[in-house]
Design a protein around this motif. Structure first.
Motif, PDB file in Angstrom:
ATOM      1  N   GLN A  71      39.369  36.164  26.262  1.00 21.98           N
ATOM      2  CA  GLN A  71      39.073  37.554  26.688  1.00 21.98           C
ATOM      3  C   GLN A  71      38.837  38.005  28.100  1.00 21.98           C
ATOM      4  O   GLN A  71      38.197  37.351  28.765  1.00 21.98           O
ATOM      5  CB  GLN A  71      37.664  37.898  25.692  1.00 21.98           C
ATOM      6  CG  GLN A  71      37.748  37.571  24.453  1.00 21.98           C
ATOM      7  CD  GLN A  71      38.782  38.184  23.419  1.00 21.98           C
ATOM      8  OE1 GLN A  71      39.005  39.389  23.792  1.00 21.98           O
ATOM      9  NE2 GLN A  71      39.680  37.349  22.968  1.00 21.98           N
ATOM     10  N   VAL A  72      39.798  39.014  28.428  1.00 24.94           N
ATOM     11  CA  VAL A  72      39.655  39.607  29.859  1.00 24.94           C
ATOM     12  C   VAL A  72      38.873  40.689  29.838  1.00 24.94           C
ATOM     13  O   VAL A  72      39.059  41.528  28.734  1.00 24.94           O
ATOM     14  CB  VAL A  72      41.277  39.815  30.361  1.00 24.94           C
ATOM     15  CG1 VAL A  72      41.229  40.523  31.633  1.00 24.94           C
ATOM     16  CG2 VAL A  72      42.058  38.476  30.322  1.00 24.94           C
ATOM     17  N   SER A  73      38.073  41.022  30.758  1.00 29.33           N
ATOM     18  CA  SER A  73      37.267  42.243  30.636  1.00 29.33           C
ATOM     19  C   SER A  73      38.165  43.471  30.748  1.00 29.33           C
ATOM     20  O   SER A  73      39.421  43.261  31.208  1.00 29.33           O
ATOM     21  CB  SER A  73      36.421  42.354  31.875  1.00 29.33           C
ATOM     22  OG  SER A  73      36.952  42.688  33.070  1.00 29.33           O
ATOM     23  N   ALA A  74      37.627  44.823  30.093  1.00 28.27           N
ATOM     24  CA  ALA A  74      38.432  45.983  30.137  1.00 28.27           C
ATOM     25  C   ALA A  74      38.783  46.293  31.594  1.00 28.27           C
ATOM     26  O   ALA A  74      39.918  46.722  31.735  1.00 28.27           O
ATOM     27  CB  ALA A  74      37.761  46.909  29.646  1.00 28.27           C
ATOM     28  N   GLY A  75      38.153  46.105  32.672  1.00 25.61           N
ATOM     29  CA  GLY A  75      38.562  46.571  33.897  1.00 25.61           C
ATOM     30  C   GLY A  75      39.518  45.645  34.484  1.00 25.61           C
ATOM     31  O   GLY A  75      40.487  46.086  35.057  1.00 25.61           O
ATOM     32  N   LYS A  76      39.390  44.606  34.083  1.00 29.90           N
ATOM     33  CA  LYS A  76      40.521  43.484  34.739  1.00 29.90           C
ATOM     34  C   LYS A  76      41.941  43.727  33.953  1.00 29.90           C
ATOM     35  O   LYS A  76      42.955  43.753  34.442  1.00 29.90           O
ATOM     36  CB  LYS A  76      40.134  41.804  34.634  1.00 29.90           C
ATOM     37  CG  LYS A  76      39.077  41.679  35.573  1.00 29.90           C
ATOM     38  CD  LYS A  76      38.533  40.189  35.391  1.00 29.90           C
ATOM     39  CE  LYS A  76      37.397  40.120  36.299  1.00 29.90           C
ATOM     40  NZ  LYS A  76      36.652  38.784  36.177  1.00 29.90           N
ATOM     41  N   ALA A  77      41.698  43.655  32.682  1.00 29.63           N
ATOM     42  CA  ALA A  77      43.115  44.312  31.900  1.00 29.63           C
ATOM     43  C   ALA A  77      43.631  45.491  32.315  1.00 29.63           C
ATOM     44  O   ALA A  77      44.913  45.609  32.262  1.00 29.63           O
ATOM     45  CB  ALA A  77      42.637  44.205  30.360  1.00 29.63           C
ATOM     46  N   GLN A  78      42.600  46.432  32.515  1.00 33.48           N
ATOM     47  CA  GLN A  78      43.239  47.845  33.147  1.00 33.48           C
ATOM     48  C   GLN A  78      44.041  47.571  34.393  1.00 33.48           C
ATOM     49  O   GLN A  78      45.045  48.052  34.618  1.00 33.48           O
ATOM     50  CB  GLN A  78      42.227  48.725  33.427  1.00 33.48           C
ATOM     51  CG  GLN A  78      42.843  50.157  33.662  1.00 33.48           C
ATOM     52  CD  GLN A  78      41.422  51.033  33.932  1.00 33.48           C
ATOM     53  OE1 GLN A  78      40.518  50.731  33.752  1.00 33.48           O
ATOM     54  NE2 GLN A  78      41.941  52.307  34.336  1.00 33.48           N
ATOM     55  N   ARG A  79      43.411  46.726  35.411  1.00 32.17           N
ATOM     56  CA  ARG A  79      44.063  46.454  36.739  1.00 32.17           C
ATOM     57  C   ARG A  79      45.326  45.482  36.461  1.00 32.17           C
ATOM     58  O   ARG A  79      46.475  46.018  37.039  1.00 32.17           O
ATOM     59  CB  ARG A  79      43.195  45.468  37.478  1.00 32.17           C
ATOM     60  CG  ARG A  79      43.679  45.523  38.898  1.00 32.17           C
ATOM     61  CD  ARG A  79      43.549  46.371  39.748  1.00 32.17           C
ATOM     62  NE  ARG A  79      44.406  46.004  40.978  1.00 32.17           N
ATOM     63  CZ  ARG A  79      43.743  45.614  41.994  1.00 32.17           C
ATOM     64  NH1 ARG A  79      42.712  45.246  42.193  1.00 32.17           N
ATOM     65  NH2 ARG A  79      44.493  45.700  42.985  1.00 32.17           N
ATOM     66  N   ILE A  80      45.573  44.823  35.520  1.00 37.74           N
ATOM     67  CA  ILE A  80      46.745  44.226  35.162  1.00 37.74           C
ATOM     68  C   ILE A  80      47.911  44.920  34.646  1.00 37.74           C
ATOM     69  O   ILE A  80      48.847  45.180  34.981  1.00 37.74           O
ATOM     70  CB  ILE A  80      46.579  42.748  34.356  1.00 37.74           C
ATOM     71  CG1 ILE A  80      45.695  41.682  35.103  1.00 37.74           C
ATOM     72  CG2 ILE A  80      47.661  42.374  33.845  1.00 37.74           C
ATOM     73  CD1 ILE A  80      45.188  40.658  34.129  1.00 37.74           C
ATOM     74  N   ASN A  81      47.416  45.877  33.892  1.00 42.76           N
ATOM     75  CA  ASN A  81      48.333  46.734  33.305  1.00 42.76           C
ATOM     76  C   ASN A  81      48.740  47.829  34.233  1.00 42.76           C
ATOM     77  O   ASN A  81      49.807  48.073  34.077  1.00 42.76           O
ATOM     78  CB  ASN A  81      47.262  47.527  32.329  1.00 42.76           C
ATOM     79  CG  ASN A  81      48.426  48.416  31.318  1.00 42.76           C
ATOM     80  OD1 ASN A  81      49.312  47.999  30.678  1.00 42.76           O
ATOM     81  ND2 ASN A  81      48.087  49.845  31.350  1.00 42.76           N
TER      82      ASN A  81
END
Length: 171
Positions: A71-81
């Motif tokens: 599970q990746v945090s929402a903030g990190k997922a948003q950064r990767i996205n």
């Protein structure tokens, strides 16, 4: 072959970093798939080791997002996205079609994201290795990986203590 060396200032790195920090893009499965296809295409057609290294880093980030057991945090997922969105934009700051330089800005953006997520990426790569070793017959999730890492650490500590004690006896 001619070689060009470019120094990237902190202010330029920060500028590119802001491009992905200020993004409000939501994670989209199509962005993941399009990014993987573009990475595959570029990897097959490029001999630029620096570009290939950055593509591998982005691919790892994408797989980290897609891994159901990680599970990746929402903030990190948003950064990767946001990084993938920038990567997919062929007419970004330096258009991808610019010979020799087209992916320079993409590499900077990928590098910034990798730097920010370095600990998470290293843990994920270790998790993948643990899955390959221990997870052949069962599903290894993040909690099981953390337990295995604790056990390995305790085992290394016991081994060091034993070696130290043996060395002192001979000593």
């Amino acid at each position: 072959m001619h070689r060009i060396t470019i120094e990237i200032s902190e202010s330029l790195k920060n500028h590119f970093s802001q491009l992905t920090h200020n993004s409000n893009e939501t994670l989209d499965h199509h962005i993941l798939q399009r990014s993987l296809l573009k990475i595959k295409s570029l990897s097959g057609n490029s001999h630029d080791d620096i570009l290939l290294s950055h593509l591998k880093d982005l691919e790892t980030m994408i797989h980290m997002l897609m891994e159901p057991q990680w599970q990746v945090s929402a903030g990190k997922a948003q950064r990767i996205n946001a990084t993938m969105t920038y990567f997919l934009n062929e007419n970004d700051i330096i258009p991808d079609s610019t010979p020799g330089l087209g992916f320079l800005d993409d590499c900077i953006v990928i590098s910034n994201t990798k730097e920010e997520l370095s600990r998470e990426l290293n843990d994920y790569l270790d998790f993948q290795g643990t899955q390959r070793v221990y997870g052949q017959h069962k599903c290894i999730n993040r909690e099981a990986w953390q337990k295995i890492k604790k056990q390995e650490s305790a085992s290394r500590l016991r081994h060091r203590r034993t070696r130290f004690a043996m060395k002192n006896r001979r000593g």
